[in-house]
Design an enzyme around this catalytic site. Structure first.
Site, short mmCIF file in Angstrom:
data_model
loop_
_atom_site.label_atom_id
_atom_site.label_comp_id
_atom_site.label_asym_id
_atom_site.label_seq_id
_atom_site.Cartn_x
_atom_site.Cartn_y
_atom_site.Cartn_z
CD GLU A 180 -3.07 -1.05 2.17
OE1 GLU A 180 -2.82 -0.46 3.22
OE2 GLU A 180 -4.16 -1.59 1.93
CD GLU A 377 -4.05 -6.01 2.76
OE1 GLU A 377 -4.90 -5.31 3.37
OE2 GLU A 377 -2.84 -5.81 2.81
C1 BG6 Z 1 -4.48 -2.72 4.84
C2 BG6 Z 1 -3.16 -3.21 5.35
O1 BG6 Z 1 -4.44 -1.35 4.94
O2 BG6 Z 1 -5.64 -3.00 5.52
C3 BG6 Z 1 -3.27 -4.30 6.39
O3 BG6 Z 1 -2.31 -3.62 4.32
C4 BG6 Z 1 -4.44 -4.00 7.31
O4 BG6 Z 1 -2.04 -4.37 7.06
C5 BG6 Z 1 -5.72 -4.03 6.49
O5 BG6 Z 1 -4.53 -4.84 8.40
C6 BG6 Z 1 -6.97 -3.81 7.29
O6 BG6 Z 1 -6.84 -2.65 8.05
P1 BG6 Z 1 -7.04 -2.63 9.61
O7 BG6 Z 1 -6.58 -1.32 10.02
O8 BG6 Z 1 -8.49 -2.84 9.84
O9 BG6 Z 1 -6.21 -3.73 10.17
#
Ligand code: BG6
Length: 478
Positions: A180, A377
């Site tokens: 990211e 993701e």
């Molecule tokens: C992304 C990241 O921004 O979102 C992850 O690459 C992160 O590391 C994921 O865990 C979800 O975000 P959060 O803040 O809910 O854990």
């Protein structure tokens, strides 16, 4: 059960995590202190995690324990195998290989650990997909070198990457450079600049200019990493990785459209450099207008041009909206220029839920970058309740189903070249933004609370059975 589309048999269905959010064992096997090790716990209502310069007694650092995956991975991988996962994305903690980041020789214990873990995955029929830098740079590089504003980090990072390629090229085919990388376009949040680039701003310093300077060094490092990988093993596939968040115009007003276009340009120029090998023209103009000094030498430009990525990795969680600025300027500042989209619901953490957005952004990426895309993701952070050993997380199934359905349409109806889908996350883990455990994403529940207390026992949620069937049916049983 919804009827989905049968995806190709080699489509990489899987799950994703990051080292610092799961491993724990923050001091084991000569590991150095990373930026994630000095990030304190925050919460849903106070979401910004504070950093300390060193690890301080009495403060809570949830990444120190993660979910103890460093020790539990053999058992957890068996669960991933039962799920039918074909790919598992995680990161290599830089501080396990180079504890301070600037050593000449790597730490053998760190290399041994990942070799064993990757082997356990391969033995389970699961392909590792690896991020080299996921919010976990050595803190030493922040304090001694000023983070990514210092060009020396390019060499340190490329050395780290090369060592990883040399040691694991026979086990890992797909790699990504910076997780990211575009999050720091939100430069008004010092927190993101520190997490992504190790930048600690001086009083009065222009945060936006500092961001562009650090990012330039990262983009050069990423391109050099691509070139290094080709030398070690030309078969390796190296990707960039961006948080893809469509930014819609709030209305059909041309000025709103124009602002949304600039917002997209601003947030995604990182991808232009990764995929097309050069900075866009509007950005060169923008730097000149602002008087920013971003030293892109001819040699750098050449490296960027030659070191384009093989594929684009992406996360997708939500969409944003924006509207014409009050001052009429065609600029974008994520803190002030985002507006609520009244047509979308939100998660408990305020993230706007927009399944169609994933199809929208996949099409946009295909049109602009012409690279294979890997979704590494996508998931739903929610409060879960463990009752009699069960978690009935229909809300998570609904979220994943709706998004996968749109992803499948992008592939089958629009022809977008998507090569994998790794949901976030196969197992509960520490939230990156808040440090909470309570913001759960997993298909597997981990009995542990925000303070790291609990049995650590794993339970399969309802979503586990649902995703297992989805993979077994190649995506056709949604
Ligand atoms: C992304 C990241 O921004 O979102 C992850 O690459 C992160 O590391 C994921 O865990 C979800 O975000 P959060 O803040 O809910 O854990």
């Amino acid at each position: 059960m919804t009827q989905g589309t049968k995806m190709p048999a080699d489509f990489l269905w899987g799950g994703a995590v990051a080292a610092h959010q799961v491993e724990g064992a923050w001091q084991e096997d000569v590991k150095g202190v990373s930026i994630a090790d000095v990030m304190q716990a925050a919460s849903r209502t106070q979401p910004v995690r504070k950093f300390t310069d060193t690890v301080q007694a009495g403060k809570i650092y949830p990444n120190h324990w993660g979910i103890d995956f460093y020790h539990t991975y053999p058992e957890d991988i068996k669960r991933f195998q039962e799920l039918g996962m074909k790919a598992f994305r995680t990161s290599i903690a830089w501080t396990r290989i180079f504890p301070n980041g600037d050593e000449k020789e790597p730490n053998q214990a760190g290399l041994d650990h990942y070799r064993q873990m990757f082997q356990a995955l391969l033995d389970a029929g699961i392909q590792p997909v690896i991020t080299l830098s996921h919010f976990e740079m050595p803190i030493h590089l922040v304090k001694e070198y000023g983070g990514w504003r210092n060009r020396k980090l390019i060499d340190f990072f490329v050395r780290f990457a090369r060592v990883c390629f040399e040691n694991f090229h026979d086990q890992v085919h797909y790699w990504m450079t910076f997780n990211e990388i575009d999050n720091q376009s939100d430069w008004g949040l010092p927190h993101h600049l520190l997490q992504d680039s190790g930048l600690q701003l001086q009083p009065g310093e222009n945060a936006e200019e500092a961001m562009f300077q650090a990012v330039h060094n990262e983009l050069v490092a990423s391109a050099k990493t691509v070139l290094a990988a080709r030398k070690v093993d030309p078969q390796l596939q190296i990707g960039g990785m961006l948080a893809m968040v469509p930014i819609y115009p709030l209305t059909a007003k041309p000025a709103d459209q124009m602002e949304a276009m600039r917002a997209m340009q601003y947030r995604y120029f990182f991808g232009d450099v990764h995929a097309l090998g050069q900075y866009p023209k509007w950005l060169r103009k923008y730097w000149a207008q602002k008087g920013y000094d971003i030293p892109v030498s001819a040699a750098d430009a050449d490296i960027l041009r030659r070191g384009t990525v093989d594929f684009m990795g992406m996360s997708y969680y939500m969409s944003f909206a924006t509207a014409e600025r009050a001052d009429g300027k065609l600029e974008f500042d994520e803190h002030h220029d985002l507006v609520d989209n009244p047509t979308l619901p939100k998660s408990d953490w305020g993230w706007q839920i927009d399944p169609i957005g994933v199809r929208w952004i996949l099409n946009w990426m295909e049109d602009r970058w012409h690279k294979p895309i890997m979704i590494v993701e996508n998931g739903f952070g929610a409060y879960d309740k463990l009752e009699d050993g069960h978690v009935h997380d229909q809300y998570r199934i609904d979220y994943l189903r709706a998004h996968i359905e749109q992803m499948e349409k992008a592939v089958t109806e629009d022809g977008v070249d998507v090569i994998g889908y790794m949901m976030w996350a196969p197992i509960d883990l520490i939230s990156a933004s808040t440090g909470e455990m309570a913001k759960r994403y997993g298909l597997i529940y981990v009995d542990q609370d925000d303070a790291g207390q609990g049995s650590g026992k794993r339970y399969l949620k309802d979503s586990f059975a649902w995703y297992k069937q989805l993979i077994a049916s190649d995506g056709s049983e949604l």
